[in-house]
Write an enzyme that holds these catalytic residues in place. Structure first.
Site, PDB file in Angstrom:
ATOM      1  N   LYS A 104       0.887  -1.068   0.180  1.00  0.00           N
ATOM      2  CA  LYS A 104      -0.137   0.030  -0.044  1.00  0.00           C
ATOM      3  C   LYS A 104       0.703   1.206  -0.015  1.00  0.00           C
ATOM      4  CE  LYS A 104      -4.349  -1.609   1.351  1.00  0.00           C
ATOM      5  NZ  LYS A 104      -4.360  -3.066   1.821  1.00  0.00           N
ATOM      6  N   GLU A 126     -10.237   6.565   3.290  1.00  0.00           N
ATOM      7  CA  GLU A 126     -10.903   5.587   3.739  1.00  0.00           C
ATOM      8  C   GLU A 126     -10.063   4.217   4.218  1.00  0.00           C
ATOM      9  OE1 GLU A 126     -10.411   5.667   0.519  1.00  0.00           O
ATOM     10  OE2 GLU A 126      -9.694   3.588   0.281  1.00  0.00           O
ATOM     11  N   SER A 387       1.954  -9.801  -0.826  1.00  0.00           N
ATOM     12  CA  SER A 387       1.348  -8.386  -0.697  1.00  0.00           C
ATOM     13  C   SER A 387       1.555  -7.785   0.658  1.00  0.00           C
ATOM     14  CB  SER A 387       0.073  -8.158  -1.079  1.00  0.00           C
ATOM     15  OG  SER A 387      -0.643  -9.031  -0.150  1.00  0.00           O
TER      16      SER A 387
HETATM   17  C1  LIG Z   1      -5.192  -4.197   1.306  1.00  0.00           C
HETATM   18  C2  LIG Z   1      -4.194  -5.296   1.213  1.00  0.00           C
HETATM   19  C3  LIG Z   1      -4.616  -6.173   0.048  1.00  0.00           C
HETATM   20  C4  LIG Z   1      -5.799  -5.956  -1.005  1.00  0.00           C
HETATM   21  O1  LIG Z   1      -5.700  -4.941  -1.684  1.00  0.00           O
HETATM   22  P1  LIG Z   1      -5.358  -4.838  -3.287  1.00  0.00           P
HETATM   23  O2  LIG Z   1      -5.817  -3.596  -3.786  1.00  0.00           O
HETATM   24  O3  LIG Z   1      -6.391  -5.976  -3.877  1.00  0.00           O
HETATM   25  O4  LIG Z   1      -4.048  -5.380  -3.334  1.00  0.00           O
HETATM   26  C5  LIG Z   1      -3.757  -7.211  -0.022  1.00  0.00           C
HETATM   27  N1  LIG Z   1      -2.888  -7.586   0.846  1.00  0.00           N
HETATM   28  C6  LIG Z   1      -2.464  -6.864   1.770  1.00  0.00           C
HETATM   29  C7  LIG Z   1      -1.408  -7.265   2.663  1.00  0.00           C
HETATM   30  C8  LIG Z   1      -3.091  -5.628   2.138  1.00  0.00           C
HETATM   31  O5  LIG Z   1      -2.969  -4.938   3.055  1.00  0.00           O
END
Ligand SMILES: *Cc1c(COP(=O)(O)O)cnc(C)c1O
Length: 401
Positions: A104, A126, A387
């Site tokens: 993010k 948000e 992610s």
């Molecule tokens: C917010 C989040 C996601 C999901 O968001 P996307 O916009 O689909 O990437 C995935 N993994 C983590 C660790 C997150 O914090």
């Protein structure tokens, strides 16, 4: 249920993941469905972003922030022991190693720098579980901006630690009491608030959703994941390009950023959604938060509440570009249950010494299932975006294990 793999036909390569068509259209999805004053504000963001993105000075300043503050480039880690057990070659793109612990930060630093360039003094955001809120508060502190974060009352109760973090970073956290008091309502409230504050505030959306230009702009800020991984794969893999590129999908930003780096290659793109938040796999056409896309709906067309153990996947829709990639057959979308994700998180911890975010564990759960069930041919090379890190999920996991 069996997935629609293996994938025999060649993937279509032309025209995908470039700029959207006029008014932010990805096929029949996207657009700018917003009140008049926000349409004008979105037009200003669009113009500023186009100008900034074409300016080497802006690109250089962002690249430097990402390097010295966020810790980029992130490594590509071969998952050796797990690969051996699964009979595939799995590589992990380590977004969990960025500052604040997820992808993010890539988007938020981009938008915060853009807001500064536009002369704005405040970011509005948000947040659901608080991950995007913490990233926004972090970027605001770094660049000397104010931050106002809208968060559902229920999420505030569930995520006390992230609420404290945001306040520690100097952000104002505004409780949202409408509707189900979660992310969907927090997003509506943030947009409503922006209507009265467009002159001095930038709305910093956390995924590839919302009115044009957000889905495109956020994908461009996240494409650093795919671009880095493309170069790393070229250096590391015998074949240069992986056979499969896999990422989890909430709104779809880490997946879109990853896919963008491989759109012009023969790699098969796989988006993994939560069983209870499968906008791309099971949604129907609708409009929400300024955008035409696929949303989970009841028989009356009311958008329903999503349910996932991973807060970041708990969104009842998906970004418009994913809906389009699905229609084109360029990417495929599959789903994973809470239990499968928890199992995958434990397995990664014990084979590779990495505790993943439960969101990322969804992508891994699909790799494990597909490799075990023969949907991923033996010997395939797989790039998976990890992610985020799992620290935020330890209390959830502690209840279960
Ligand atoms: C917010 C989040 C996601 C999901 O968001 P996307 O916009 O689909 O990437 C995935 N993994 C983590 C660790 C997150 O914090």
């Amino acid at each position: 249920m069996r997935d629609v793999l293996p994938w025999r036909e060649p993937v279509p390569l032309d025209g995908t993941m470039g700029e959207p068509r006029a008014r932010g259209r990805f096929g029949e999805y996207g657009g700018r469905y917003a009140p008049e004053s926000l349409v004008e504000a979105c037009r200003e963001v669009d113009e500023a972003f186009r100008e900034a993105w074409a300016d080497p000075g802006f690109r250089g300043a962002l690249a430097r922030l990402l390097a010295v503050h966020a810790g980029r480039p992130t490594p590509l880690t071969p998952a050796r022991r797990l690969s051996e057990a699964l009979g595939v070659q799995l590589y992990l793109k380590r977004e969990d190693l960025t500052h604040t612990g997820s992808h993010k930060i890539n988007n938020v630093l981009g938008q915060a720098l853009l807001a500064t360039r536009m002369g704005r003094r405040r970011l509005i955001a948000e947040t659901g579980a608080g991950q995007h809120g913490v990233a926004t508060a972090t970027a605001a502190a770094l660049l000397g901006l104010e931050a106002t974060v809208f968060m559902g009352e229920r999420d505030i109760e569930r995520q006390a630690l992230n609420v404290f973090r945001m306040r520690m970073l100097g952000a104002e956290v505004v409780p949202v009491t409408a509707g189900s008091r979660t992310l969907k309502d927090a997003t509506s409230e943030a947009m409503r608030h922006w209507v009265g504050a467009t002159g001095d505030s930038h709305y910093c959306i956390g995924s590839v959703v919302g009115p044009d230009p957000y889905p495109w702009m956020v994908r461009e800020f996240q494409r650093i994941i795919g671009d880095e991984a493309r170069g790393q794969c070229a250096a590391e893999l015998r074949t240069g390009v992986p056979d499969y590129v896999v990422a989890c999908v909430g709104g779809g930003s880490n997946a879109a950023g990853t896919f963008a780096g491989f759109a012009d290659t023969p790699a098969r793109l796989v988006g993994v959604e939560a069983e209870g938040g499968a906008g791309a796999a099971r949604g129907r056409l609708g409009v929400m938060h300024g955008c035409r896309s696929l949303f989970l709906q009841d028989d009356d067309g009311q958008i329903t509440q999503a349910h996932s153990i991973a807060a970041g996947l708990d969104y009842p829709g998906v970004g418009p570009e994913h809906a389009h990639l699905r229609d084109l057959g360029r990417a495929r979308y599959v789903t994973v249950t809470d239990d499968e994700a928890v199992g995958a998180a434990v397995r990664l911890a014990r084979t590779e010494g990495i505790v993943p975010a439960l969101e990322s564990a969804h992508a891994l759960a699909w790799v494990i299932r597909a490799a075990s069930g023969g949907d991923l041919p033996a010997g395939s090379t797989v790039l998976m975006t990890l992610s985020g890190r799992g620290d935020k999920d330890v209390s959830t996991l502690k209840e279960l294990l």
